[in-house]
Structure formats: C-alpha cells, structure tokens
Design a protein around this motif. Structure first.
Motif, PDB file in Angstrom:
ATOM      1  N   ALA A 239      -0.467   2.055  -2.070  1.00 27.79           N
ATOM      2  CA  ALA A 239      -1.092   0.770  -2.374  1.00 27.79           C
ATOM      3  C   ALA A 239      -2.432   0.635  -1.668  1.00 27.79           C
ATOM      4  N   ARG A 240      -2.490   1.072  -0.410  1.00 31.14           N
ATOM      5  CA  ARG A 240      -3.744   0.999   0.336  1.00 31.14           C
ATOM      6  C   ARG A 240      -4.783   1.967  -0.224  1.00 31.14           C
ATOM      7  N   LEU A 241      -4.324   3.127  -0.686  1.00 31.25           N
ATOM      8  CA  LEU A 241      -5.244   4.093  -1.289  1.00 31.25           C
ATOM      9  C   LEU A 241      -5.909   3.490  -2.519  1.00 31.25           C
ATOM     10  N   GLU A 242      -5.115   2.874  -3.362  1.00 31.32           N
ATOM     11  CA  GLU A 242      -5.688   2.242  -4.562  1.00 31.32           C
ATOM     12  C   GLU A 242      -6.621   1.097  -4.176  1.00 31.32           C
ATOM     13  N   GLN A 243      -6.241   0.365  -3.124  1.00 28.98           N
ATOM     14  CA  GLN A 243      -7.094  -0.738  -2.679  1.00 28.98           C
ATOM     15  C   GLN A 243      -8.437  -0.238  -2.175  1.00 28.98           C
ATOM     16  N   ASP A 244      -8.411   0.838  -1.371  1.00 31.51           N
ATOM     17  CA  ASP A 244      -9.662   1.379  -0.841  1.00 31.51           C
ATOM     18  C   ASP A 244     -10.548   1.946  -1.933  1.00 31.51           C
ATOM     19  N   LEU A 245      -9.934   2.570  -2.935  1.00 30.61           N
ATOM     20  CA  LEU A 245     -10.711   3.135  -4.034  1.00 30.61           C
ATOM     21  C   LEU A 245     -11.144   2.069  -5.035  1.00 30.61           C
ATOM     22  N   GLY A 246     -10.331   1.026  -5.148  1.00 28.85           N
ATOM     23  CA  GLY A 246     -10.639  -0.026  -6.108  1.00 28.85           C
ATOM     24  C   GLY A 246     -10.251   0.316  -7.524  1.00 28.85           C
ATOM     25  N   VAL A 247      -9.330   1.293  -7.686  1.00 28.93           N
ATOM     26  CA  VAL A 247      -8.866   1.687  -9.032  1.00 28.93           C
ATOM     27  C   VAL A 247      -7.360   1.888  -8.990  1.00 28.93           C
ATOM     28  N   ASP A 248      -6.715   1.786 -10.142  1.00 34.35           N
ATOM     29  CA  ASP A 248      -5.289   2.062 -10.265  1.00 34.35           C
ATOM     30  C   ASP A 248      -5.092   3.555 -10.495  1.00 34.35           C
ATOM     31  N   LEU A 249      -4.379   4.196  -9.618  1.00 38.39           N
ATOM     32  CA  LEU A 249      -4.096   5.621  -9.754  1.00 38.39           C
ATOM     33  C   LEU A 249      -2.769   5.871 -10.462  1.00 38.39           C
ATOM     34  N   PHE A 250      -1.855   4.907 -10.376  1.00 41.82           N
ATOM     35  CA  PHE A 250      -0.525   5.053 -10.943  1.00 41.82           C
ATOM     36  C   PHE A 250      -0.220   3.881 -11.866  1.00 41.82           C
ATOM     37  N   ALA A 251       0.553   4.196 -12.900  1.00 43.15           N
ATOM     38  CA  ALA A 251       1.194   3.159 -13.710  1.00 43.15           C
ATOM     39  C   ALA A 251       2.659   3.132 -13.288  1.00 43.15           C
ATOM     40  N   ARG A 252       3.189   1.934 -12.941  1.00 48.03           N
ATOM     41  CA  ARG A 252       4.552   1.828 -12.414  1.00 48.03           C
ATOM     42  C   ARG A 252       5.525   1.589 -13.557  1.00 48.03           C
ATOM     43  N   HIS A 253       6.664   2.337 -13.489  1.00 50.12           N
ATOM     44  CA  HIS A 253       7.740   2.182 -14.483  1.00 50.12           C
ATOM     45  C   HIS A 253       9.056   2.146 -13.725  1.00 50.12           C
ATOM     46  N   GLY A 254       9.361   1.015 -13.127  1.00 51.82           N
ATOM     47  CA  GLY A 254      10.563   0.918 -12.309  1.00 51.82           C
ATOM     48  C   GLY A 254      10.419   1.781 -11.084  1.00 51.82           C
ATOM     49  N   ARG A 255      11.354   2.740 -10.919  1.00 48.43           N
ATOM     50  CA  ARG A 255      11.292   3.627  -9.759  1.00 48.43           C
ATOM     51  C   ARG A 255      10.373   4.833  -9.970  1.00 48.43           C
ATOM     52  N   THR A 256       9.958   5.017 -11.191  1.00 51.72           N
ATOM     53  CA  THR A 256       9.076   6.149 -11.473  1.00 51.72           C
ATOM     54  C   THR A 256       7.645   5.655 -11.640  1.00 51.72           C
ATOM     55  N   VAL A 257       6.716   6.624 -11.541  1.00 49.58           N
ATOM     56  CA  VAL A 257       5.298   6.326 -11.719  1.00 49.58           C
ATOM     57  C   VAL A 257       4.686   7.421 -12.577  1.00 49.58           C
ATOM     58  N   SER A 258       3.566   7.131 -13.173  1.00 47.34           N
ATOM     59  CA  SER A 258       2.802   8.152 -13.891  1.00 47.34           C
ATOM     60  C   SER A 258       1.329   7.951 -13.570  1.00 47.34           C
ATOM     61  N   LEU A 259       0.580   9.028 -13.609  1.00 40.91           N
ATOM     62  CA  LEU A 259      -0.827   8.968 -13.280  1.00 40.91           C
ATOM     63  C   LEU A 259      -1.632   8.298 -14.380  1.00 40.91           C
ATOM     64  N   THR A 260      -2.551   7.465 -13.980  1.00 45.65           N
ATOM     65  CA  THR A 260      -3.533   6.934 -14.923  1.00 45.65           C
ATOM     66  C   THR A 260      -4.613   7.994 -15.148  1.00 45.65           C
ATOM     67  N   THR A 261      -5.527   7.705 -16.033  1.00 49.89           N
ATOM     68  CA  THR A 261      -6.641   8.626 -16.254  1.00 49.89           C
ATOM     69  C   THR A 261      -7.418   8.848 -14.953  1.00 49.89           C
ATOM     70  N   ALA A 262      -7.663   7.749 -14.240  1.00 50.90           N
ATOM     71  CA  ALA A 262      -8.356   7.872 -12.954  1.00 50.90           C
ATOM     72  C   ALA A 262      -7.527   8.686 -11.963  1.00 50.90           C
ATOM     73  N   GLY A 263      -6.202   8.505 -12.006  1.00 48.73           N
ATOM     74  CA  GLY A 263      -5.327   9.246 -11.109  1.00 48.73           C
ATOM     75  C   GLY A 263      -5.362  10.741 -11.377  1.00 48.73           C
ATOM     76  N   ARG A 264      -5.380  11.125 -12.667  1.00 47.53           N
ATOM     77  CA  ARG A 264      -5.447  12.548 -12.999  1.00 47.53           C
ATOM     78  C   ARG A 264      -6.770  13.156 -12.528  1.00 47.53           C
ATOM     79  N   THR A 265      -7.864  12.407 -12.703  1.00 50.70           N
ATOM     80  CA  THR A 265      -9.164  12.894 -12.233  1.00 50.70           C
ATOM     81  C   THR A 265      -9.167  13.070 -10.723  1.00 50.70           C
ATOM     82  N   PHE A 266      -8.610  12.089 -10.026  1.00 50.54           N
ATOM     83  CA  PHE A 266      -8.565  12.142  -8.567  1.00 50.54           C
ATOM     84  C   PHE A 266      -7.673  13.275  -8.086  1.00 50.54           C
TER      85      PHE A 266
END
Length: 319
Positions: A62-89
């Motif tokens: 959560a702090r990583l996304e806050q510092d970057l100012g972008v969403d890196l993950f899309a949340r799906h309950g207990r699982t997550v998936s990378l956003t486009t920005a997350g894959r680039t990062f």
C-alpha cells in the motif's frame, strides 16, 4: 478517492535529483516484497514464502503504491493481479534485483579466501621481472587467487588507491600521507646511463656532479623517479638541462642509445645494447620501493594474505 489520497502523499516527479534520490531510498526496501507478491499474485502465499507477516507485506504494498502514486495491483479478494503499470514496474524491478544479486555474488567471490581477487598496482619498471616473480611465488601457496593488475606512475596509482580501485600498490617514493599506510620494502640503485660512444663510457663509477654539463632525458614532472632525479641533481649542485621528457624508463634508455642525452635510471631487466650504465658514487643515488594501502579500510582475506606476503619480502623484493 483512494487514488487521490495516494497521490497527495507521493513525491513530486519533478526530475529533481534530490527528489529522485529520496524516492529511490523509499522504494528500494519494498522492491523484493513487490516482486514476491507479483510472482504469486497472492499476498498470504507471498508472505509465507518470504517469511514476513502478511500485515507487513500488505502495508508495504500500500505504501509503495502511495509513494509511486499509481495502482500496481488490482485486488480480487485474497488474490491480486498486476495492472498495466504494475507489469511495467515489475520488469524493471526484476532486472534491478537480478543486478543486485549479481553484484552481491561478485563481491562475495572477490572476498573468498581461496579464489578471491586482489587489485594490485605497480610501477612500469617493475612489470617485466619483479611483479611476475612476486605473483609466481605468492601463488605457490594461493594458486587460485585472482589479480587485477594496473601499471602506472606513483601519483596516479595513489589516486586510484584512494578511489577504491586498488587494494595495494608498489610505488616510489614511499608515500607519507595521513590517509595511507605505507611500508618500505626495498631500495634500488640508480645508474647514470650514457651512450656507448660517450666520453664517460669507459668509466665504471662516477659522481653525479661530473655530468652537470650533460644533456639529460628523463621522466615527466609528477613521476616519482623524476622527483628523485631533480633532488639528486640539486644535492650534486647543479640544475640539469633536460632535452626530452618521457613516460617510460626503457624509452628513455632508447633515447640514450640514440645519442640524445644521458639518464639516471634504475637497472634494466635485460641489458640494452648501445648504452653503458655507470655506478653513481655521490650523492647516494637510490629510490625506495614501498607498498601502500588505504588506512582504515578492512582487507578481504586474499588482500590480507597478499599484503602479509609482500611485507615478508622486505629487503628481498627486487631480483
């Protein structure tokens, strides 16, 4: 709304060097956590694999996304998936972590007592015979220690020593500086080298003052041997007339053989035709050879072993 809150807490992407340095400092500890979550796409599983509390990992993401100012993950309950920005990062993070791993492995390998590396500098005049002999003797007991060898004049080697590019160096004169430790190992007699058809060539011994009217060839200012030459001429009571200044002793010997002057040089590795080498009786014409290293810098085991070996050669360093 949540994205706006993260944006308020992040560093401004102004391109300012200080801001970028601060951002890097904040992000670096979280990169391995991010890669672990991205690999498993499951915070709980990633926390188990990395042996950290799940709450710690969640807060770090959560702090990583806050510092970057972008969403890196899309949340799906207990699982997550990378956003486009997350894959680039992630692509850049994996390269950075791999490079850090390679660097860590390299420095560990260099420090290995049996197979580590020593960065060793020495004077050009010691490269043909003295240093090969030293390395051959040392490797009899340390056959797999590796060496990075640097030949240069004294001041340049001391600069590289201070820059951390060398572990040890053989140099002359023996330096006296508060940031260095230096130990005298040996001394080398200097000879007056004259052309074979020179008026002094029939002599075996000479006082340096007898060459006061000669034309000299010598090393450039800044070289240790040049400083010794200038000091000996002053002690002998004259200021030398210099026709050629070079960077390497054997080149100067060639200039002497060509009849372009005389020189004060250490003995050659192999006798050169066309010149005669005279013993200087006064003033005492020698140069001290010493080993130097940076004070207060810890040695790796191979560096410590080679340093101990060099110090054991006091008085017998030169062939």
């Amino acid at each position: 709304m949540a994205h706006q809150q993260r944006s308020q807490g992040r560093l401004s992407p102004s391109g300012d060097t200080q801001d970028m340095g601060e951002l890097t400092r904040l992000l670096a500890p979280r990169l391995a956590y991010f890669a672990g979550v991205a690999r498993t796409e499951h915070v709980t599983r990633a926390a188990q694999e990395m042996n950290v509390p799940q709450s710690t990992l969640s807060r770090a993401m959560a702090r990583l996304e806050q510092d970057l100012g972008v969403d890196l993950f899309a949340r799906h309950g207990r699982t997550v998936s990378l956003t486009t920005a997350g894959r680039t990062f992630l692509a850049s993070v994996e390269r950075a972590l791999a490079e850090i791993g390679r660097a860590a492995e390299e420095v560990r390998a260099d420090a290995d007592p049996a197979t580590g590396k020593v960065a060793f500098g020495f004077l050009h005049t010691m490269g043909a015979e003295t240093v090969p002999g030293l390395l051959h003797a040392f490797r009899a007991d340390h056959p797999r220690v590796r060496f990075s060898l640097v030949q240069n004049y004294g001041e340049a080697m001391l600069e590289r020593l201070r820059a951390g590019e060398l572990d040890l160096c053989l140099t002359s004169p023996v330096p006296d500086a508060p940031d260095l430790v230096a130990r005298r190992l040996d001394e080398q007699k200097l000879r007056l080298v004259v052309p074979a058809d020179h008026r002094l060539a029939a002599r075996r011994r000479i006082r340096l003052a007898e060459a006061a009217e000669e034309i000299f060839v010598t090393l450039e200012p800044g070289y240790g041997l040049r400083r010794i030459f200038d000091a000996l001429c002053r002690e002998a009571g004259f200021r030398p007339r210099v026709a050629f200044e070079g960077e390497e002793a054997e080149t100067l010997r060639g200039l002497v053989a060509a009849g372009l002057g005389v020189a004060l040089l250490p003995p050659p590795t192999v006798a050169r035709p066309g010149v005669v080498e005279l013993t200087v009786t006064a003033p005492r014409a020698v140069r001290e050879i010493g080993v130097a290293w940076l004070a207060d810098r810890p040695d790796t085991p191979p560096v410590a072993a080679f340093k101990k070996f060099l110090l054991s050669r006091r008085g017998s360093l030169l062939p």
